[in-house]
Structure formats: structure tokens, C-alpha cells
Design a protein around this motif. Structure first.
Motif, PDB file in Angstrom:
ATOM      1  N   LYS A  22       0.829  -1.218   0.000  1.00  0.00           N
ATOM      2  CA  LYS A  22       0.000   0.000   0.000  1.00  0.00           C
ATOM      3  C   LYS A  22       0.864   1.269   0.000  1.00  0.00           C
ATOM      4  O   LYS A  22       0.640   2.186  -0.783  1.00  0.00           O
ATOM      5  CB  LYS A  22      -0.930   0.020   1.229  1.00  0.00           C
ATOM      6  CG  LYS A  22      -1.885  -1.162   1.272  1.00  0.00           C
ATOM      7  CD  LYS A  22      -2.777  -1.127   2.499  1.00  0.00           C
ATOM      8  CE  LYS A  22      -2.041  -1.227   3.809  1.00  0.00           C
ATOM      9  NZ  LYS A  22      -1.254  -2.474   3.988  1.00  0.00           N
ATOM     10  N   THR A  23       1.836   1.289   0.901  1.00  0.00           N
ATOM     11  CA  THR A  23       2.683   2.475   1.004  1.00  0.00           C
ATOM     12  C   THR A  23       3.499   2.662  -0.273  1.00  0.00           C
ATOM     13  O   THR A  23       3.670   3.783  -0.753  1.00  0.00           O
ATOM     14  CB  THR A  23       3.594   2.364   2.251  1.00  0.00           C
ATOM     15  OG1 THR A  23       2.754   2.172   3.392  1.00  0.00           O
ATOM     16  CG2 THR A  23       4.426   3.610   2.457  1.00  0.00           C
ATOM     17  N   SER A  24       3.947   1.550  -0.836  1.00  0.00           N
ATOM     18  CA  SER A  24       4.726   1.632  -2.085  1.00  0.00           C
ATOM     19  C   SER A  24       3.875   2.176  -3.230  1.00  0.00           C
ATOM     20  O   SER A  24       4.350   2.973  -4.044  1.00  0.00           O
ATOM     21  CB  SER A  24       5.245   0.243  -2.467  1.00  0.00           C
ATOM     22  OG  SER A  24       5.944  -0.341  -1.405  1.00  0.00           O
ATOM     23  N   TRP A  63      -4.894   8.627   2.060  1.00  0.00           N
ATOM     24  CA  TRP A  63      -4.531   8.200   3.416  1.00  0.00           C
ATOM     25  C   TRP A  63      -4.005   6.783   3.416  1.00  0.00           C
ATOM     26  O   TRP A  63      -4.527   5.900   2.726  1.00  0.00           O
ATOM     27  CB  TRP A  63      -5.757   8.303   4.336  1.00  0.00           C
ATOM     28  CG  TRP A  63      -6.142   9.716   4.596  1.00  0.00           C
ATOM     29  CD1 TRP A  63      -6.801  10.550   3.730  1.00  0.00           C
ATOM     30  CD2 TRP A  63      -5.868  10.481   5.765  1.00  0.00           C
ATOM     31  NE1 TRP A  63      -6.955  11.796   4.304  1.00  0.00           N
ATOM     32  CE2 TRP A  63      -6.401  11.773   5.555  1.00  0.00           C
ATOM     33  CE3 TRP A  63      -5.228  10.199   6.981  1.00  0.00           C
ATOM     34  CZ2 TRP A  63      -6.300  12.785   6.512  1.00  0.00           C
ATOM     35  CZ3 TRP A  63      -5.148  11.194   7.942  1.00  0.00           C
ATOM     36  CH2 TRP A  63      -5.674  12.473   7.698  1.00  0.00           C
ATOM     37  N   ASP A  64      -2.987   6.583   4.212  1.00  0.00           N
ATOM     38  CA  ASP A  64      -2.328   5.280   4.295  1.00  0.00           C
ATOM     39  C   ASP A  64      -2.200   4.907   5.772  1.00  0.00           C
ATOM     40  O   ASP A  64      -1.835   5.737   6.588  1.00  0.00           O
ATOM     41  CB  ASP A  64      -0.933   5.418   3.663  1.00  0.00           C
ATOM     42  CG  ASP A  64      -0.146   4.128   3.657  1.00  0.00           C
ATOM     43  OD1 ASP A  64      -0.756   3.041   3.706  1.00  0.00           O
ATOM     44  OD2 ASP A  64       1.096   4.215   3.600  1.00  0.00           O
ATOM     45  N   THR A  65      -2.519   3.653   6.078  1.00  0.00           N
ATOM     46  CA  THR A  65      -2.328   3.207   7.462  1.00  0.00           C
ATOM     47  C   THR A  65      -0.848   2.907   7.626  1.00  0.00           C
ATOM     48  O   THR A  65      -0.174   2.586   6.666  1.00  0.00           O
ATOM     49  CB  THR A  65      -3.081   1.901   7.730  1.00  0.00           C
ATOM     50  OG1 THR A  65      -2.747   0.984   6.710  1.00  0.00           O
ATOM     51  CG2 THR A  65      -4.557   2.122   7.783  1.00  0.00           C
ATOM     52  N   ALA A  66      -0.378   2.996   8.814  1.00  0.00           N
ATOM     53  CA  ALA A  66       1.030   2.674   9.023  1.00  0.00           C
ATOM     54  C   ALA A  66       1.132   1.536  10.016  1.00  0.00           C
ATOM     55  O   ALA A  66       1.482   1.719  11.174  1.00  0.00           O
ATOM     56  CB  ALA A  66       1.788   3.896   9.492  1.00  0.00           C
ATOM     57  N   GLN A  68      -1.207  -0.405  11.443  1.00  0.00           N
ATOM     58  CA  GLN A  68      -2.341  -0.879  12.243  1.00  0.00           C
ATOM     59  C   GLN A  68      -3.222  -1.853  11.464  1.00  0.00           C
ATOM     60  O   GLN A  68      -4.015  -2.584  12.063  1.00  0.00           O
ATOM     61  CB  GLN A  68      -3.157   0.266  12.835  1.00  0.00           C
ATOM     62  CG  GLN A  68      -3.663   1.284  11.860  1.00  0.00           C
ATOM     63  CD  GLN A  68      -4.639   2.252  12.520  1.00  0.00           C
ATOM     64  OE1 GLN A  68      -5.663   1.860  13.041  1.00  0.00           O
ATOM     65  NE2 GLN A  68      -4.312   3.531  12.502  1.00  0.00           N
ATOM     66  N   GLU A  69      -3.076  -1.918  10.148  1.00  0.00           N
ATOM     67  CA  GLU A  69      -3.873  -2.848   9.359  1.00  0.00           C
ATOM     68  C   GLU A  69      -3.598  -4.305   9.724  1.00  0.00           C
ATOM     69  O   GLU A  69      -4.414  -5.176   9.492  1.00  0.00           O
ATOM     70  CB  GLU A  69      -3.645  -2.624   7.853  1.00  0.00           C
ATOM     71  CG  GLU A  69      -2.301  -3.094   7.307  1.00  0.00           C
ATOM     72  CD  GLU A  69      -1.196  -2.053   7.401  1.00  0.00           C
ATOM     73  OE1 GLU A  69      -1.287  -1.157   8.257  1.00  0.00           O
ATOM     74  OE2 GLU A  69      -0.234  -2.158   6.621  1.00  0.00           O
ATOM     75  N   ARG A  70      -2.450  -4.554  10.340  1.00  0.00           N
ATOM     76  CA  ARG A  70      -2.124  -5.945  10.640  1.00  0.00           C
ATOM     77  C   ARG A  70      -3.070  -6.521  11.694  1.00  0.00           C
ATOM     78  O   ARG A  70      -3.190  -7.724  11.822  1.00  0.00           O
ATOM     79  CB  ARG A  70      -0.657  -6.110  11.012  1.00  0.00           C
ATOM     80  CG  ARG A  70      -0.264  -5.763  12.424  1.00  0.00           C
ATOM     81  CD  ARG A  70       1.223  -5.988  12.607  1.00  0.00           C
ATOM     82  NE  ARG A  70       1.978  -5.020  11.823  1.00  0.00           N
ATOM     83  CZ  ARG A  70       2.747  -4.069  12.342  1.00  0.00           C
ATOM     84  NH1 ARG A  70       2.888  -3.983  13.646  1.00  0.00           N
ATOM     85  NH2 ARG A  70       3.378  -3.215  11.594  1.00  0.00           N
TER      86      ARG A  70
END
Ligand code: G3D
Ligand code: MG
Length: 199
Positions: A22-24, A63-66, A68-70
Motif C-alpha cells: 500500500k505504502t509503495s 490516506w495510508d495506514t502505518a 495498524q492494518e495488521r
């Protein structure tokens, strides 16, 4: 008088299992750079990219989670006000694909009913390690009536196309705008099948 730098603001979110890219994907879209050593941050972050379509300057706030999605428990506030959500899985990771139904349920529970959703099968540059066939992505997208692209943040495949397509879908149902009728695709496809109509 303050100078207006954009006509519309669209809030977008990226969701999906940890490490699907996602971040990539976001870095690729916003900076056109791919970094193989991201530093994990905490909390939630966003990036801005302004695009122009149908004569309008549209500011995309993505918006991107950092991390917490895990836990599969992204805070409800993350979904609040989202106009578009990209659901991302990794074509080399079956579990990340199986999680998509969970993420879809999260959207149903927490996001607005009108939110535009899109499915991305990321890491399509790693075809030798593929475990999720393209047809499976297409199938789940069709079942939910959403668009689907296979992308690669690494090789820059379909990233911009996906974001622009999502923005266009949101734009076409923005109040005060006439429906954009049928879109005509003038771009040449390179590997990703857009579900639904445009792109
Ligand atoms: P996340 O934000 O969903 O948790 P990241 O995922 O963007 O942090 O990416 C997780 C790992 O996948 C990273 O590897 C990143 O480089 C890699 N990755 C992301 N997108 C792609 C892609 O399209 N192709 C390939 N081959 N790899 C990708 P590392 O090793 O840095 O953890
Ligand atoms: Mg991340």
C-alpha cells in the motif's frame, strides 16, 4: 482574496493486509519513486497529489495506514469521509487475497454507503511467484461490482491509471456535475483489466 489552488478535494484510502504494498503504491503515485527500504512509521499518514480532469483541478488526499492494518482493526475515523477506497492484495500472497472479503466487510461497516471501491492485485512484476490468478481478482471484483487492476509499484504498472480511474468515478457522481455518461477509453491497456466500464 486567497488564491484557489484546486476545485475539488477527494479523500481516498488504501486498505489491505500488511506488506501488500500500500505504502509503495502511494509513494509511486505521489512521488514516482520506489524505495525498497521503507521505514515503518506509526499512526496514519496521507499524501497529496493534484490531478486535472474534465477541466477541474482535483486535489487527492490519499490516506495510508502505518501498520495498524495488521490487526484488521483500523480505527473507524480512518474511514470517515472517504470518497474512494483502494483495496490492495499481493498476487504472491494467498492470505492477502482471502482477506479482501474481510476488508470489504470493514468498508460496509465503517465507510459511507456511496464510497467508490477499487480492487488492486499488486506486485504483478513477480509473475513467477504468482499464486493468485488474475481471474480470481476479476471474479471477486465482478461479484462486488467494483473495478480491478493488477499493479506493480515496483515496475510502475497501472498505478496512475488506477488512481485516475477512481478519481474519475468519484467525479462522475459528484453533486452538481452531470453524469459523465459513458467514458471512452483512449489509453492503451498494459496488463490490467479495468472492471466496470471506463479505463
Ligand atoms: P504495506 O504498506 O502494505 O505494508 P509496503 O506494504 O509498501 O511497505 O511494501 C511491503 C514490501 O513489498 C516491501 O518490501 C516493498 O518493497 C514490497 N513491494 C511493494 N510493492 C511491490 C511491487 O509492486 N513489487 C514488488 N516486487 N515488491 C513490492 P521490503 O522488502 O522492503 O519489506
Ligand atoms: Mg504501509
Amino acid at each position: 482574496m486567497a488564491k484557489k489552488t484546486y476545485d475539488l478535494l477527494f479523500k481516498l484510502l488504501l486498505i489491505g493486509d500488511s506488506a501488500v504494498g500500500k505504502t509503495s503504491v502511494l509513494f509511486r503515485f505521489s512521488d514516482d519513486a520506489f524505495n525498497t527500504t521503507f521505514i515503518s512509521t506509526i499512526g496514519i499518514d496521507f499524501k497529496i497529489k493534484t490531478v486535472e480532469m474534465q477541466g477541474k483541478k482535483i486535489k487527492l488526499q490519499i490516506w495510508d495506514t502505518a501498520g495498524q492494518e495488521r490487526f484488521h482493526t483500523i480505527t473507524t475515523s480512518y474511514y470517515r469521509g472517504a470518497m474512494g477506497i483502494m483495496l490492495v492484495y499481493d498476487i504472491t500472497n494467498t492470505k492477502s487475497f482471502e482477506s479482501i472479503s474481510k476488508w470489504l466487510r470493514n468498508i460496509d461497516e465503517h465507510a459511507s454507503e456511496e464510497v467508490e471501491r477499487m480492487l488492486l492485485g499488486n506486485k504483478c512484476d513477480m509473475d513467477d511467484k504468482r499464486v493468485v490468478p488474475t481471474a480470481k481478482g476479476e471474479q471477486i471484483a465482478a461479484e462486488h461490482g467494483i473495478r480491478f487492476f493488477e499493479t506493480s509499484a515496483k515496475s510502475n504498472v497501472n498505478i496512475e491509471k488506477a488512481f485516475l480511474c477512481l478519481a474519475e468515478d468519484i467525479l462522475s457522481k459528484t453533486p452538481g456535475k452531470e453524469p459523465a455518461a459513458e467514458h471512452v477509453d483512449i489509453s492503451s491497456g498494459n496488463g490490467g483489466a479495468g472492471w466496470k466500464k471506463c479505463c
